[in-house]
Design an enzyme around this catalytic site. Structure first.
Site, mmCIF file in Angstrom:
data_model
loop_
_atom_site.group_PDB
_atom_site.id
_atom_site.type_symbol
_atom_site.label_atom_id
_atom_site.label_comp_id
_atom_site.label_asym_id
_atom_site.label_seq_id
_atom_site.Cartn_x
_atom_site.Cartn_y
_atom_site.Cartn_z
ATOM 1 N N GLU A 140 33.172 19.882 9.400
ATOM 2 C CA GLU A 140 32.804 18.689 8.634
ATOM 3 C C GLU A 140 33.434 18.653 7.253
ATOM 4 O O GLU A 140 33.754 17.582 6.740
ATOM 5 C CB GLU A 140 31.278 18.588 8.521
ATOM 6 N N HIS A 182 43.517 23.804 -11.467
ATOM 7 C CA HIS A 182 43.485 24.338 -12.839
ATOM 8 C C HIS A 182 44.891 24.500 -13.421
ATOM 9 O O HIS A 182 45.042 24.647 -14.635
ATOM 10 C CB HIS A 182 42.724 25.666 -12.887
ATOM 11 N N ASP A 201 46.200 31.692 -4.325
ATOM 12 C CA ASP A 201 45.734 32.695 -3.362
ATOM 13 C C ASP A 201 44.224 32.891 -3.443
ATOM 14 O O ASP A 201 43.576 33.213 -2.442
ATOM 15 C CB ASP A 201 46.471 34.025 -3.510
ATOM 16 N N GLY A 216 40.437 20.811 -8.098
ATOM 17 C CA GLY A 216 39.807 21.689 -9.075
ATOM 18 C C GLY A 216 38.626 22.404 -8.459
ATOM 19 O O GLY A 216 38.326 23.544 -8.792
ATOM 20 N N HIS A 241 21.116 10.441 13.653
ATOM 21 C CA HIS A 241 20.087 11.466 13.888
ATOM 22 C C HIS A 241 19.351 11.827 12.601
ATOM 23 O O HIS A 241 19.202 12.996 12.251
ATOM 24 C CB HIS A 241 20.707 12.707 14.540
ATOM 25 N N LYS A 285 51.290 36.133 -11.856
ATOM 26 C CA LYS A 285 50.499 35.304 -12.755
ATOM 27 C C LYS A 285 50.936 35.593 -14.193
ATOM 28 O O LYS A 285 51.086 36.745 -14.595
ATOM 29 C CB LYS A 285 49.011 35.621 -12.583
#
Length: 628
Positions: A367, A77, A155, A123, A417, A244
């Site tokens: 995964e 972002h 964060d 994003g 599988h 920020k």
């Protein structure tokens, strides 16, 4: 210290100037767009300045040069500050930035590879570091080159488990060419981040994962220069305490400003104040050039060194045929690599590992990270990556797969599988949603081979097909039905059984194709002929062959699949023939959550075995007769 020389005061001041120019550009762009995340950009301005104009080595006019250092903006972002950095490097024009988020601009709301300076789309938070791991692994172990990989995370996304999967992976493989910068600006979207500014807690966590960890003031260009210049024998995490909205008085360190651009009225005094902080412009900084030591790589047109060598009638599970095929493809190119999540002795990717241990990446039971690593390995066309696991477990990584499509990634996922035919292991191990999942991905090609020959062909085709490829393999051993010289193409189905007077078209794949062939032999004794089709690829489907066959069998189609009804072969076929009058599709599939049992018992329980196909064919014939 390694290569660290304290920059002179002019350099440090120019880095501060660049940081403020990045803030100005980010604010202007988001105000012009009327949307975006200026506060998220402002917290990382010094980090971006030092990275792009002091630390990273790259050719600014050739962003995808294989020798360049890589940069991944995981906190996607903050895209406007990335675009501002490339404008500062003279790759983009300043005027381009004012077209942010417009439909005719390449500068989208979050980074995408339509932009030459972006390798992977970000994003969807928590995925950038996994891709960066793949790039770093490729740089260290495959390219053996000097380029380094930098990943900037927010964060907020550190709450994502996939970040810590990547942290564990990087440490395990000693990716000392990887640097993660954590922008600890305290605030999330709707609440403060859980650890807020407790940088010592982040430090303990990163150290516990085996990373070289540096805590610093993220708004100090001098501290950043020093940290990026430190020696490493392990991956490095730079924990940068920032604010920020830094430089925007009305929004700095305040909740409620995430994703909100400044109005023109609010922006004007802020821009004026930032301009006032830009001091003497006596020195212009340019990125350092990279070392040209990445090898030239060509991954086009990789072909099997020899045809398949199966005997008709031989029994072979397609999962095992995949292992043979991948090892064979590895002989054709040293850029074919394999990844697995601790299932290699079930997916049979261990055959590749046994032959090419240096090209096999064990990703363990993670995964999500495994898919991200593959995406990173495949960037800039450095490798052809094959990723294997139980097909069911790819559902855990669906967001990563979705983002692979947005990243224009060329990766090959192989899921074994599948279906109830795995038997006693039970439903947690049975992939019954995977076709639906992969069919929904815009760039996906979905292969469903039914014997050893077609599996080998699927592997070769996948290696040369752009986009996300999925190969669905099965556990049961089935008969080889194709000759070794049979030609296979994406989107081209095969008629595997037919006569001059077929009553019904039956479409099956994998284990159900063999059940359909058995049903054909049984029905033949009752003087009922059926045409049996192997679709080979479920996406794209061979629509013409299916429609032609349906018309030749009085509009009757029966589909049978080891998958849930939703999103599988039956729905694909029904959709393909929807606009054709007079065609009726009778679907056989798994109707509810299954259970443990023997494969044959489960196929019978869910009505997808030979006997069920026989009954469905008879029902299709009687239904159409009654209809008339």
């Amino acid at each position: 210290m390694e290569d660290y020389h304290k920059p002179d005061q002019q350099t440090l001041q120019e880095l501060r100037n660049i940081a403020n120019r990045l803030r100005i550009s980010s604010i202007r762009a988001t105000t012009a767009a009327g949307s975006g995340h200026p506060t998220s950009c402002c917290s990382v301005a010094e980090i971006m300045s030092v990275l792009f104009f002091h630390t990273m080595k790259y050719k600014a006019q050739d962003p995808r040069n294989p020798n360049n250092d890589r940069f991944v903006l995981s906190k996607g972002h903050a895209a406007p500050v990335l675009y501002a950095a490339w404008a500062e490097a003279d790759y983009l024009k300043e005027t381009d930035l004012l077209n942010l988020r417009k439909i005719d601009s390449i500068l989208e709301g979050h980074p995408v590879p339509r932009q030459e300076f972006v390798d992977v789309a970000t994003g969807s938070l928590g995925q950038g570091l996994g891709a960066a791991c793949g790039m770093a692994y490729t740089g260290k172990y495959f390219d053996k080159a000097s380029y380094r990989v930098y990943c900037l995370l927010g964060d907020g996304e550190l709450s994502e488990g996939s970040v810590w999967e990547a942290m564990a992976f990087a440490s395990h493989y000693q990716l000392d060419n990887l640097v993660a910068i954590l922008d600890i600006n305290r605030l999330g979207q709707s609440d403060p981040a859980p650890l807020q500014h407790h940088v010592e807690k982040y430090q303990k966590r990163c150290k516990a994962f085996g990373w070289n960890t540096i805590v610093l003031d993220g708004h100090s260009v001098e501290e950043l220069c020093k940290a990026f210049g430190q020696a490493r024998q392990q991956p490095t995490a730079i924990i940068a305490k920032t604010f920020k909205g830094k430089g925007i008085a009305v929004a700095e360190d305040k909740l409620g400003w995430h994703g909100k651009p400044l109005s023109k009225e609010l922006a004007e005094p802020v821009l004026k104040e930032l301009h006032s902080q830009i001091l003497s412009k006596n020195k212009r900084l340019y990125p350092s050039l990279p070392v040209d030591d990445a090898p030239n790589v060509n991954i086009r047109n990789i072909r099997m060194p020899s045809p398949p060598s199966y005997k008709p009638g031989e029994k072979m599970a397609t999962r095992k045929a995949y292992g043979f095929a991948l090892a064979k493809l590895g002989r054709a190119s040293d850029r074919v690599i394999a990844l697995d999540g601790d299932t290699k002795n079930s997916t049979f990717s261990e055959m590749f590992k046994n032959e090419y241990p240096d090209r096999f990446i064990e990703c363990y039971i993670a995964e999500q990270n495994m898919v991200s690593v593959a995406i990173g390995c495949a960037t800039r066309d450095r490798t052809v990556a094959f990723v294997s696991s139980f097909a069911a477990f790819f559902s855990r990584a669906f967001d990563q797969i979705r983002m692979a499509a947005i990243s224009e990634s060329n990766i090959n996922l192989v899921g074994s599988h599948c279906g109830v035919s795995i038997g006693e292991d039970g439903p947690s191990q049975m992939a019954l949603e995977d076709l639906a999942m992969f069919r929904s991905v815009p760039t996906a090609t979905v292969f469903y081979p039914s014997d050893g020959v077609s599996t080998e062909k699927a592997v070769e085709l996948a290696a040369n097909t752009k986009g996300v490829c999925f190969i669905r393999t099965s556990r049961p051993e089935n008969t080889v039905i194709y000759n070794n010289n049979e030609d296979f193409q994406v989107g081209q189905a095969k008629v595997v059984h037919q006569s001059k007077d077929d009553h019904v078209t039956v479409i099956g794949a994998g284990v159900t194709l063999h059940e359909a062939l058995a049903a054909a032999e049984h029905l033949k004794k009752e003087k009922i002929n059926i045409r049996v089709i192997d679709p080979f690829t479920i996406k794209p489907l061979d629509v013409k062959l299916i429609i032609d066959s349906a018309k030749a069998t009085k509009g009757r189609i029966v589909t049978v699949e080891d998958h849930y009804y939703e999103g599988g072969i039956g729905e694909a076929v029904a959709s393909a023939v929807a606009s054709e009058p007079g065609i009726v599709v009778h679907r056989l599939a798994v109707s509810h959550v299954p259970r443990s049992g023997k494969a044959a018992e489960l196929l019978q329980m869910f009505g997808i075995d030979k006997e069920a196909i026989v009954q469905a064919v008879k029902k299709a014939i009687s239904s159409s007769a009654n209809g008339k």
